[in-house]
Enzyme design. Structure first.
Site, PDB file in Angstrom:
ATOM      1  N   ALA A   1      -4.984   7.357  -3.868  1.00 23.67           N
ATOM      2  CA  ALA A   1      -3.629   6.977  -4.286  1.00 23.67           C
ATOM      3  C   ALA A   1      -3.701   5.508  -4.667  1.00 23.67           C
ATOM      4  O   ALA A   1      -3.667   4.615  -3.810  1.00 23.67           O
ATOM      5  CB  ALA A   1      -2.650   7.205  -3.147  1.00 23.67           C
TER       6      ALA A   1
ATOM      7  N   SER B   1       0.842  -1.201   0.000  1.00 24.15           N
ATOM      8  CA  SER B   1       0.000   0.000   0.000  1.00 24.15           C
ATOM      9  C   SER B   1       0.876   1.248   0.000  1.00 24.15           C
ATOM     10  O   SER B   1       2.067   1.163  -0.329  1.00 24.15           O
ATOM     11  CB  SER B   1      -0.939  -0.018   1.213  1.00 24.15           C
ATOM     12  OG  SER B   1      -1.930   0.972   1.060  1.00 24.15           O
ATOM     13  N   ASN B   2       0.318   2.371   0.342  1.00 17.89           N
ATOM     14  CA  ASN B   2       1.083   3.621   0.347  1.00 17.89           C
ATOM     15  C   ASN B   2       0.636   4.488   1.507  1.00 17.89           C
ATOM     16  O   ASN B   2      -0.211   4.087   2.304  1.00 17.89           O
ATOM     17  CB  ASN B   2       0.916   4.336  -1.000  1.00 17.89           C
ATOM     18  CG  ASN B   2      -0.550   4.569  -1.312  1.00 17.89           C
ATOM     19  OD1 ASN B   2      -1.248   5.260  -0.578  1.00 17.89           O
ATOM     20  ND2 ASN B   2      -1.027   3.970  -2.399  1.00 17.89           N
ATOM     21  N   ARG B   3       1.159   5.692   1.603  1.00 18.34           N
ATOM     22  CA  ARG B   3       0.957   6.517   2.794  1.00 18.34           C
ATOM     23  C   ARG B   3      -0.338   7.325   2.782  1.00 18.34           C
ATOM     24  O   ARG B   3      -0.581   8.126   3.671  1.00 18.34           O
ATOM     25  CB  ARG B   3       2.119   7.502   2.943  1.00 18.34           C
ATOM     26  CG  ARG B   3       3.426   6.843   3.248  1.00 18.34           C
ATOM     27  CD  ARG B   3       4.497   7.899   3.473  1.00 18.34           C
ATOM     28  NE  ARG B   3       5.786   7.298   3.722  1.00 18.34           N
ATOM     29  CZ  ARG B   3       6.153   6.768   4.892  1.00 18.34           C
ATOM     30  NH1 ARG B   3       5.320   6.773   5.905  1.00 18.34           N
ATOM     31  NH2 ARG B   3       7.347   6.242   5.043  1.00 18.34           N
ATOM     32  N   SER B   4      -1.171   7.149   1.776  1.00 11.52           N
ATOM     33  CA  SER B   4      -2.382   7.982   1.698  1.00 11.52           C
ATOM     34  C   SER B   4      -3.294   7.773   2.904  1.00 11.52           C
ATOM     35  O   SER B   4      -3.567   6.639   3.304  1.00 11.52           O
ATOM     36  CB  SER B   4      -3.151   7.640   0.418  1.00 11.52           C
ATOM     37  OG  SER B   4      -4.401   8.269   0.448  1.00 11.52           O
TER      38      SER B   4
END
Ligand code: CTP
Length: 431
Positions: A287, A221-224
């Site tokens: 994101a 995943s990502n930091r969104s």
């Protein structure tokens, strides 16, 4: 406060009465000021027993008003336009909205009976502005016919009610009567003070980072955080739009925003396609992961089996897909999260994905983008315009971007009341 703050120039009187929920009014006050409102706080004698006057005086736009006999500089308006010699009616006369948060049974009864026995009740009787009441009391008091009758009477006279919820009350009791959450109180205020410039339109927003599973317990995943997407959903709803929020995260939203929970890029694509057909405005704030594991392990990958190599494959580009399907009149908003060459990269995305607007942010700058409450963006528009929004609360960024979206939709009057589609004058493929 700023040109893009949603309540800039609006005068709100915040009446605080004596209940333990008065502490929540502190947050409401701060957020109204953040929105640009001029907030004058009136505290009753009871409220002063629960929260210090200095707290509100520090956060509000002027020192707290407590008494019918307050005189002196604090009672004078800042713009010098004040002509009435009677201070107890001035606050009510000048208000664009009076909010009572929390409203005790005593305040509700006094107001319903038309009695003025302190500065807050005098203000309520003197005002012709909308009044919002946020009751908070013990369940037995809330359910008492006297309180319910008083509220029904006040609603018939035009007062707006933000109903209490259920939960912990003072003294360890649990039940109905707990003050509504600040987000719902603010929503009621903003809706009353915001022109319904998106009424009759459908807005679909995506929010959060997608999660691409590796095995049943792990994902990429990502930091969104989803905060920017939620801010779009909220502001669009305040402007009267029918909003659908396709989201990977759970955060508070206004009750009438429809939320569609998804997890992966593939699920988000499916949901966005489903809702995009009926949408007038689409905001792709999510994101979306660009890559996902090409194989998802059925069982948990055990470390004893050695270090795994996870092969990746590309996900669908949802914004580009929506750009291909865009129909005339629809406004498609994309984002560009960049760490270098902000304008050039964003401009490439605007063209490649057939978006009408790209909201570009440099996520390498402190306080900008992922996980933060603030953002700083440049909006590139298909007609060549560039709108810069310096570091702001994400809500204010949403306000500024939706203003640009509205400029593409054309004048409100031309869009028609209940028509969900086709505003005329906007050709989605005209770039
Ligand atoms: N986006 C999308 N689907 C993807 C990737 C991105 O819909 N698989 C959307 C995002 O929601 C955003 C825009 O495309 O509105 C740009 O996303 P960004 O991450 O900045 O760029 P990418 O297109 O992924 O390109 P790159 O990572 O090379 O910068």
């Amino acid at each position: 406060m700023t040109a893009v703050a949603g309540l800039a120039g609006r005068r709100v009187v915040l009446g605080v009465t004596g209940g333990i929920a008065a502490y929540k009014a502190v947050e409401v006050c701060r957020r109204l000021v953040d929105d640009g409102a001029h907030v004058s706080v009136v505290m009753t004698a009871g409220a002063l027993r629960f929260v210090g006057e200095a707290t509100f005086s520090t956060l509000a736009s002027e020192p707290v008003h407590r008494s019918l006999w307050d005189i002196g500089p604090a009672a004078e308006p800042p713009d010098g336009t004040y002509s009435s010699p009677i201070p107890h009616t001035r606050l009510g006369q000048q208000a664009d909205l009076v909010l009572v948060c929390p409203a005790t049974a005593r305040l509700i009864g006094t107001y319903a009976a038309g009695i003025s026995n302190d500065l807050l009740t005098a203000t309520l009787l003197a005002t012709r502005a909308p009044v919002v009441l946020c009751p908070a009391m013990h369940t037995e008091m809330w359910e008492h016919p006297a309180v319910q009758d008083n509220l029904a009477l006040l609603e018939r006279r035009g007062a707006h009610l933000v109903s209490p919820g259920e939960g912990r009350l003072a003294g360890g009791d649990v039940g109905r009567g707990r003050l509504a959450e600040p987000v719902d109180v603010l929503d009621a205020v903003r809706r009353l003070l915001t022109p319904p410039s998106l009424a009759g339109l459908r807005v679909v927003v995506s929010a959060g980072g997608t999660r691409e599973p590796i095995d049943p317990v792990r994902f990429l995943s990502n930091r969104s955080s989803g905060k920017q997407g939620y801010a779009f959903a909220q502001v669009a709803a305040e402007r009267g739009a029918k909003v659908t929020l396709v989201t990977t995260v759970e955060r508070p939203v206004p009750r009438d925003v429809e939320t569609v929970p998804v997890e992966t890029a593939a699920q988000m694509l499916e949901a966005m396609r489903r809702y995009a057909d009926g949408a007038d405005v689409i905001v792709m704030a999510a994101a979306v992961a660009d890559f996902r594991p090409s194989q998802v392990a059925e069982g948990k990958i055990k470390k004893g089996a050695g270090v795994p190599v996870v092969a990746l494959e590309r996900t669908e580009d949802i914004l580009a897909d929506l750009g291909q399907r865009k129909r005339a009149g629809q406004v498609l908003v994309g984002f560009a999260a960049e760490t270098s060459e902000l304008r050039a990269n964003a401009s490439d995305k605007l063209a490649a994905k057939r978006a009408d607007l790209i909201v570009a942010n440099d996520v390498s700058v402190p306080e900008v983008g992922f996980e933060h409450d603030t953002n700083a963006v440049v909006v590139l528009v298909r007609d060549g315009r560039e709108v810069e929004v310096p570091l702001r609360d994400k809500r204010q960024v949403a306000v500024a971007v939706l203003d640009v979206v509205e400029s593409l939709l054309g004048p409100t009057a031309d869009r028609g009341g209940d028509q969900p589609k086709g505003h005329g004058g906007v050709d989605g493929d005209s770039r």
